[in-house]
Design an enzyme around this catalytic site. Structure first.
Site, short mmCIF file in Angstrom:
data_model
loop_
_atom_site.label_atom_id
_atom_site.label_comp_id
_atom_site.label_asym_id
_atom_site.label_seq_id
_atom_site.Cartn_x
_atom_site.Cartn_y
_atom_site.Cartn_z
N SER A 56 12.70 -1.92 1.40
CA SER A 56 11.63 -0.93 1.08
C SER A 56 12.47 0.43 1.10
CB SER A 56 10.53 -0.94 2.18
OG SER A 56 9.81 -2.28 2.16
N GLN A 75 0.92 -1.30 -0.07
CA GLN A 75 -0.03 -0.08 0.09
C GLN A 75 0.77 1.44 -0.05
OE1 GLN A 75 -3.51 0.36 -0.06
NE2 GLN A 75 -3.44 -1.66 -0.59
N GLY A 84 -1.95 -2.96 -3.36
CA GLY A 84 -1.20 -2.00 -3.80
C GLY A 84 -0.73 -1.93 -5.32
N GLU A 114 -9.23 -23.93 -12.04
CA GLU A 114 -10.51 -23.19 -12.68
C GLU A 114 -11.18 -22.37 -12.11
OE1 GLU A 114 -12.88 -25.79 -15.37
OE2 GLU A 114 -11.80 -27.29 -15.32
N ASP A 139 -13.86 -6.13 6.84
CA ASP A 139 -12.76 -6.66 6.17
C ASP A 139 -12.24 -7.91 6.96
OD1 ASP A 139 -10.43 -5.51 4.27
OD2 ASP A 139 -9.22 -6.27 6.34
N GLN A 182 2.14 -2.08 14.05
CA GLN A 182 1.63 -0.50 14.19
C GLN A 182 1.91 -0.02 15.56
OE1 GLN A 182 -1.68 0.19 12.06
NE2 GLN A 182 -0.82 -0.28 10.13
N HIS A 204 -6.26 0.69 7.18
CA HIS A 204 -6.99 -0.47 7.83
C HIS A 204 -7.33 -0.22 9.24
CE1 HIS A 204 -8.80 -4.38 8.71
NE2 HIS A 204 -7.76 -4.87 9.32
N SER A 238 -21.95 -24.28 -18.38
CA SER A 238 -23.11 -25.16 -18.90
C SER A 238 -24.37 -25.28 -18.35
CB SER A 238 -22.50 -26.54 -19.18
OG SER A 238 -22.25 -27.16 -17.84
#
Ligand code: NDP
Ligand code: MG
Ligand code: MG
Length: 331
Positions: free
Chosen positions: A52, A28, A133, A230, A190, A85, A107, A251
């Site tokens: 990062s 993000q 992201g 699939e 979420d 966090q 979030h 189908s």
């Protein structure tokens, strides 16, 4: 139909002249910061040294420690992993905020479950794009966007909602529409979505189907194609046009079987257990389990991950995907 906000609804340029720090430069973080910069905003990155940080520098951003970036900024968007966090906020962000600053999230987890309690003189908002992201960035670069949710938790300055909407515009989301929510609603829905349906529900449905076929003596490779490979084709059709388009495209045999056997697999007691999952989310029991495991070094998390990685479907899939290089090409 709930109100959807677009570009023309963002009447106050609330981010103009403000210094923005994006904390974290992962999925993000890179998307928010690059989109806002392209939107003309003044964006710096706050991050620890590492991969990062190097990437952010390569992408032309000024990079600082989390503490220093917070000190410089008026608006601080926290985009590091949820479980980290609270510690980073206490050690590096909170001591460097000033009255009237804003903090923001992608979030609502830490605010909603109380692991972060911001000071009363700080604005607190959320802008949560409804996509990973790389898609947020790619759609923006194409002139489009991924829709987003926004919410205000605390409005200390009287401008929090304007700033949140300006952020939603800066990441591009008002090009296609943003919805207003609350931290409570975003967090609980979420978590429920990813646990009961998208991640937990789907992986375990696929796995149970695979095991049923293999235990009945069918070849694992055939089982993999039928219950996992699939799935994408089916999900793509639902994504494009709901269940109706999917059922129109398959189908008549498949559609008839859908109605006959779907309810035999997803019985009413499955919904009862979904309600139990939702209760654990609402009471904070799930959040506590996740947070406690993180504090202990994630022993349960690592054990569960190792167990799942050893499942036969993974080994079979890895071999079969070699036949299908196209599965990893960008669509
Ligand atoms: P990622 O794991 O992709 O990125 C995390 C970033 O934080 C990395 O740049 C990492 O740097 C950095 N970081 C980790 N720990 C620290 C630390 N202690 N100090 C400083 N920087 C640190 O996270 P996501 O983008 O997936 O998630 C961020 C937030 O966005 C979360 O709240 C999540 O719930 C939310 N979100 C995520 C979505 C998604 O699709 N991924 C969708 C919507 C919301 P390093 O390289 O050094 O580890
Ligand atoms: Mg989530
Ligand atoms: Mg078939």
């Amino acid at each position: 139909m709930t109100k959807v906000y677009y570009d023309q609804d963002v009447t106050v340029k609330a981010l103009e002249g403000k210094k923005i720090a994006v904390i974290g430069y992962g999925s993000q973080g890179h998307a928010h910061s690059q989109n806002l910069r392209d939107n003309g905003n003044d964006v710096i990155i706050g991050i620890r040294a590492g991969k990062s940080a190097d990437k952010a520098k390569e992408d032309g951003f000024e990079v600082f420690s989390v503490a220093e970036a917070t000190k410089q900024a008026d608006v601080v968007m926290i985009l590091i992993p949820d479980e980290q966090q609270a510690d980073v906020y206490a050690a590096e962000i909170a001591p460097n905020l000033e009255a009237g600053n804003a903090i923001a999230f992608g979030h609502g987890f830490n605010i909603h479950f109380g692991t972060i309690t911001p000071a009363a003189d700080i604005d607190v908002f959320m802008v949560a794009p409804k996509g990973p992201g790389h898609m947020v960035r790619r759609q923006f670069a194409k002139g489009s966007a991924v829709p987003a949710l926004f919410a205000v938790y605390q409005d200390a300055t009287g401008n929090a909602r304007d700033i949140a909407m300006a952020w939603a515009q800066g990441v591009g989301a008002t090009r296609v529409g943003v919805l207003e929510t609350t931290f409570k609603e975003e967090t609980e829905t979420d978590l429920f979505g990813e646990q009961a349906v998208l991640c937990g529900g789907t992986t375990h449905l696929v796995q149970a189907g695979f095991e049923t076929l293999v235990e009945a003596g069918y070849q694992p490779e055939i089982a993999y194609f039928e219950v996992l490979h699939e799935l994408k084709l089916i999900v793509d059709l639902m994504y494009e046009g709901g269940m109706e388009k999917m059922r129109y495209s398959i189908s008549n045999t498949a559609e008839f079987g859908d109605y006959v056997s779907g309810p035999r697999v997803i019985t009413p007691d499955v919904k009862d257990r979904m309600k139990d999952v939702l209760t654990d989310i609402q009471t904070g029991a799930f959040a506590k389990r996740f947070t406690d495991d993180y504090k202990a070094g994630f022993p349960d998390f690592h054990a569960m991950r190792a167990k799942q990685q050893g499942h036969q479907i993974e080994a079979v899939g890895a071999e079969l995907r070699k036949m299908m290089p196209f599965v990893n090409e960008q669509q």
